[in-house]
Design a protein around this motif. Structure first.
Motif, PDB file in Angstrom:
ATOM      1  N   ALA A   1      46.740 -18.710 -15.244  1.00  0.00           N
ATOM      2  CA  ALA A   1      47.816 -19.643 -14.744  1.00  0.00           C
ATOM      3  C   ALA A   1      48.984 -19.002 -14.364  1.00  0.00           C
ATOM      4  O   ALA A   1      49.722 -19.343 -13.214  1.00  0.00           O
ATOM      5  CB  ALA A   1      48.004 -20.872 -15.544  1.00  0.00           C
TER       6      ALA A   1
ATOM      7  N   ALA B   1      50.246 -18.532 -10.218  1.00  0.00           N
ATOM      8  CA  ALA B   1      51.004 -19.430  -9.801  1.00  0.00           C
ATOM      9  C   ALA B   1      51.684 -19.144  -8.491  1.00  0.00           C
ATOM     10  O   ALA B   1      52.096 -17.784  -8.523  1.00  0.00           O
ATOM     11  CB  ALA B   1      51.846 -19.893 -10.867  1.00  0.00           C
TER      12      ALA B   1
ATOM     13  N   ARG C   1      48.742 -26.430  -7.258  1.00  0.00           N
ATOM     14  CA  ARG C   1      48.607 -27.216  -8.660  1.00  0.00           C
ATOM     15  C   ARG C   1      48.157 -28.556  -7.897  1.00  0.00           C
ATOM     16  O   ARG C   1      48.981 -29.423  -7.533  1.00  0.00           O
ATOM     17  CB  ARG C   1      49.849 -27.231  -9.227  1.00  0.00           C
ATOM     18  CG  ARG C   1      49.669 -28.104 -10.717  1.00  0.00           C
ATOM     19  CD  ARG C   1      50.975 -28.342 -11.439  1.00  0.00           C
ATOM     20  NE  ARG C   1      50.658 -29.200 -12.508  1.00  0.00           N
ATOM     21  CZ  ARG C   1      50.578 -28.368 -13.909  1.00  0.00           C
ATOM     22  NH1 ARG C   1      50.682 -27.035 -14.058  1.00  0.00           N
ATOM     23  NH2 ARG C   1      50.394 -29.260 -14.652  1.00  0.00           N
TER      24      ARG C   1
ATOM     25  N   GLU D   1      40.514 -31.269  -6.813  1.00  0.00           N
ATOM     26  CA  GLU D   1      40.639 -29.758  -6.435  1.00  0.00           C
ATOM     27  C   GLU D   1      40.177 -29.662  -4.934  1.00  0.00           C
ATOM     28  O   GLU D   1      40.150 -28.365  -4.592  1.00  0.00           O
ATOM     29  CB  GLU D   1      39.630 -29.115  -7.304  1.00  0.00           C
ATOM     30  CG  GLU D   1      39.945 -27.623  -7.784  1.00  0.00           C
ATOM     31  CD  GLU D   1      41.305 -27.251  -7.987  1.00  0.00           C
ATOM     32  OE1 GLU D   1      41.743 -26.213  -7.542  1.00  0.00           O
ATOM     33  OE2 GLU D   1      42.024 -28.136  -8.466  1.00  0.00           O
TER      34      GLU D   1
ATOM     35  N   GLN E   1      42.653 -28.116  -2.885  1.00  0.00           N
ATOM     36  CA  GLN E   1      43.079 -26.386  -3.171  1.00  0.00           C
ATOM     37  C   GLN E   1      42.882 -25.570  -1.817  1.00  0.00           C
ATOM     38  O   GLN E   1      42.202 -25.951  -1.046  1.00  0.00           O
ATOM     39  CB  GLN E   1      42.057 -25.930  -4.272  1.00  0.00           C
ATOM     40  CG  GLN E   1      42.464 -24.696  -4.584  1.00  0.00           C
ATOM     41  CD  GLN E   1      43.880 -24.545  -5.286  1.00  0.00           C
ATOM     42  OE1 GLN E   1      44.560 -23.817  -4.299  1.00  0.00           O
ATOM     43  NE2 GLN E   1      43.979 -24.974  -6.497  1.00  0.00           N
TER      44      GLN E   1
ATOM     45  N   ARG F   1      41.005 -20.117  -7.245  1.00  0.00           N
ATOM     46  CA  ARG F   1      41.712 -19.955  -8.500  1.00  0.00           C
ATOM     47  C   ARG F   1      41.112 -18.614  -8.968  1.00  0.00           C
ATOM     48  O   ARG F   1      41.622 -17.749  -9.442  1.00  0.00           O
ATOM     49  CB  ARG F   1      41.543 -20.751  -9.614  1.00  0.00           C
ATOM     50  CG  ARG F   1      42.239 -22.276  -9.145  1.00  0.00           C
ATOM     51  CD  ARG F   1      41.942 -23.470  -9.931  1.00  0.00           C
ATOM     52  NE  ARG F   1      42.616 -24.789  -9.369  1.00  0.00           N
ATOM     53  CZ  ARG F   1      43.754 -25.053 -10.138  1.00  0.00           C
ATOM     54  NH1 ARG F   1      44.455 -24.255 -11.069  1.00  0.00           N
ATOM     55  NH2 ARG F   1      44.249 -26.374  -9.722  1.00  0.00           N
TER      56      ARG F   1
ATOM     57  N   THR G   1      41.862 -22.737 -15.202  1.00  0.00           N
ATOM     58  CA  THR G   1      43.174 -23.531 -14.950  1.00  0.00           C
ATOM     59  C   THR G   1      43.163 -25.018 -14.473  1.00  0.00           C
ATOM     60  O   THR G   1      44.158 -25.517 -14.651  1.00  0.00           O
ATOM     61  CB  THR G   1      43.849 -22.595 -14.164  1.00  0.00           C
ATOM     62  OG1 THR G   1      43.343 -22.399 -12.755  1.00  0.00           O
ATOM     63  CG2 THR G   1      44.312 -21.116 -14.540  1.00  0.00           C
TER      64      THR G   1
ATOM     65  N   GLU H   1      45.517 -27.725 -16.175  1.00  0.00           N
ATOM     66  CA  GLU H   1      46.421 -28.991 -15.459  1.00  0.00           C
ATOM     67  C   GLU H   1      45.830 -30.176 -15.852  1.00  0.00           C
ATOM     68  O   GLU H   1      46.690 -31.016 -15.850  1.00  0.00           O
ATOM     69  CB  GLU H   1      46.223 -28.531 -13.932  1.00  0.00           C
ATOM     70  CG  GLU H   1      46.917 -27.105 -13.590  1.00  0.00           C
ATOM     71  CD  GLU H   1      46.693 -27.133 -11.868  1.00  0.00           C
ATOM     72  OE1 GLU H   1      46.106 -27.937 -11.307  1.00  0.00           O
ATOM     73  OE2 GLU H   1      47.009 -25.696 -11.577  1.00  0.00           O
TER      74      GLU H   1
ATOM     75  N   ASP I   1      48.208 -33.006 -17.174  1.00  0.00           N
ATOM     76  CA  ASP I   1      48.569 -34.087 -16.211  1.00  0.00           C
ATOM     77  C   ASP I   1      47.935 -35.476 -16.336  1.00  0.00           C
ATOM     78  O   ASP I   1      48.445 -36.394 -16.018  1.00  0.00           O
ATOM     79  CB  ASP I   1      48.288 -33.493 -14.830  1.00  0.00           C
ATOM     80  CG  ASP I   1      49.194 -32.503 -14.434  1.00  0.00           C
ATOM     81  OD1 ASP I   1      50.191 -32.180 -15.295  1.00  0.00           O
ATOM     82  OD2 ASP I   1      49.017 -31.737 -13.446  1.00  0.00           O
TER      83      ASP I   1
END
Length: 319
Positions: free
Chosen positions: A11, A15, A20, A42, A45, A53, A155, A159, A163
């Motif tokens: 992660a 970043a 995210r 996702e 993304q 990722r 990751t 998240e 979240d």
């Protein structure tokens, strides 16, 4: 088995290179299923799926010699797109091997990103071609048989754990198993009471076949969901799923396409069958768990065209 520390390292590494993605309650899906539903989007993304990722985590972990030699990937679509786009962003030469059944749009995007695309007559031949190119000096960025890639995909789970509100059950699509392996590790560490369920489509059943056999076995691929169509899972992903996942559910292609239509109508998101299959599976989990279920859906990708969805809907007699 990878650990949460490897996912946290991934992660930190990726970043700034990836998004995210939103983790949001879905009023439409909650009403449809009759229990609270949270969606991890996702499909928003970079490159339209979670695959960015793992590809980015691996590319950033390469040595200078490996970067100079270039990388190769085998893909039914999304991993190839991700590697092509992220390799271009990081100035690494990429070759992508895809079966001819891969979506034409996926091939176009990979080529537009500057990757060299090679087409084969099937996924088994694609993996064989990628292995040969690795032996010739390219670095193989495997879609799921690599701890660095699995940690990168994990990751998503990191998240989600950070979240989402309280969840009882999380549903994750399964192709080769890299995504669900990484998510299962993250949730077992950070949300240990949450059950993780895998979802496959009929004709893309590499993980459920492995679980029945007690280890990875080759399978015949026939599902329209090419992004789930691994010819076999790896020992790495099998070990994680057999230890950490509640069960892998299998749904028909027709139901996966209906799931795409329902997600568009009720969740207002445009998905591919690899994500559409979550909805019929969520109904099964809802029936088993009961009214106390609080579901999380990892909406893994949205790389299907309107023409694709219309064609499949007509094929299965869906409106």
């Amino acid at each position: 088995m990878i650990g949460i520390s490897q996912i946290e390292t991934a992660a930190e590494r990726i970043a700034g290179h990836v998004v995210r993605t939103p983790t949001v309650p879905s009023p439409g899906l909650s009403e449809l299923l009759g229990v609270p539903v949270t969606a991890k989007l996702e499909l928003l993304q970079r490159t339209g799926s979670f695959k960015a990722r793992g590809a980015t985590a691996k590319l950033l972990a390469l040595s200078e010699a490996e970067r100079a030699a270039g990388v190769v990937a085998v893909s039914g679509g999304n991993h190839g797109i991700a590697l092509a786009v992220m390799a271009a962003a990081l100035d690494v030469k990429a070759t992508v091997v895809m079966p001819r059944t891969a979506p034409a749009r996926s091939v176009e995007i990979a080529e537009a990103a500057g990757a060299s695309v090679r087409l084969t007559d099937g996924m088994a031949e694609a993996f064989a071609t990628a292995t040969r190119l690795r032996d010739e000096g390219l670095t193989l960025v495997h879609p799921f048989d690599d701890p660095v890639v699995v940690a990168g995909q994990g990751t998503v789970g990191l998240e989600l754990a950070q979240d989402a509100d309280d969840l009882t059950d999380v549903l994750v699509s399964v192709g080769g198993g890299g995504l669900i392996a990484g998510i299962a590790v993250a949730l077992s560490a950070l949300r240990p009471g949450v059950r993780v369920w895998g979802v496959e489509t009929e004709g893309a059943e590499a993980m459920s076949a492995a679980l029945k056999a007690g280890g990875p076995v080759p399978v015949t691929v026939s599902s329209i969901s090419t992004t789930l169509s691994a010819p076999a899972v790896s020992q790495l992903t099998y070990d994680h799923v057999s230890a950490l996942v509640e069960e892998v559910l299998v749904v028909p292609d027709r139901d996966a396409v209906q799931g795409c239509l329902d997600l568009a109508e009720h969740a207002k998101v445009w998905t591919e069958p690899a994500a559409g299959c979550l909805l019929p599976a969520a109904r099964l989990v809802r029936e088993r768990v009961g009214d106390g279920a609080r579901l999380g859906l990892v909406v893994c990708g949205g790389n299907a065209t309107t023409a694709d969805i219309v064609s499949w809907a007509e094929r299965f007699g869906l409106r």
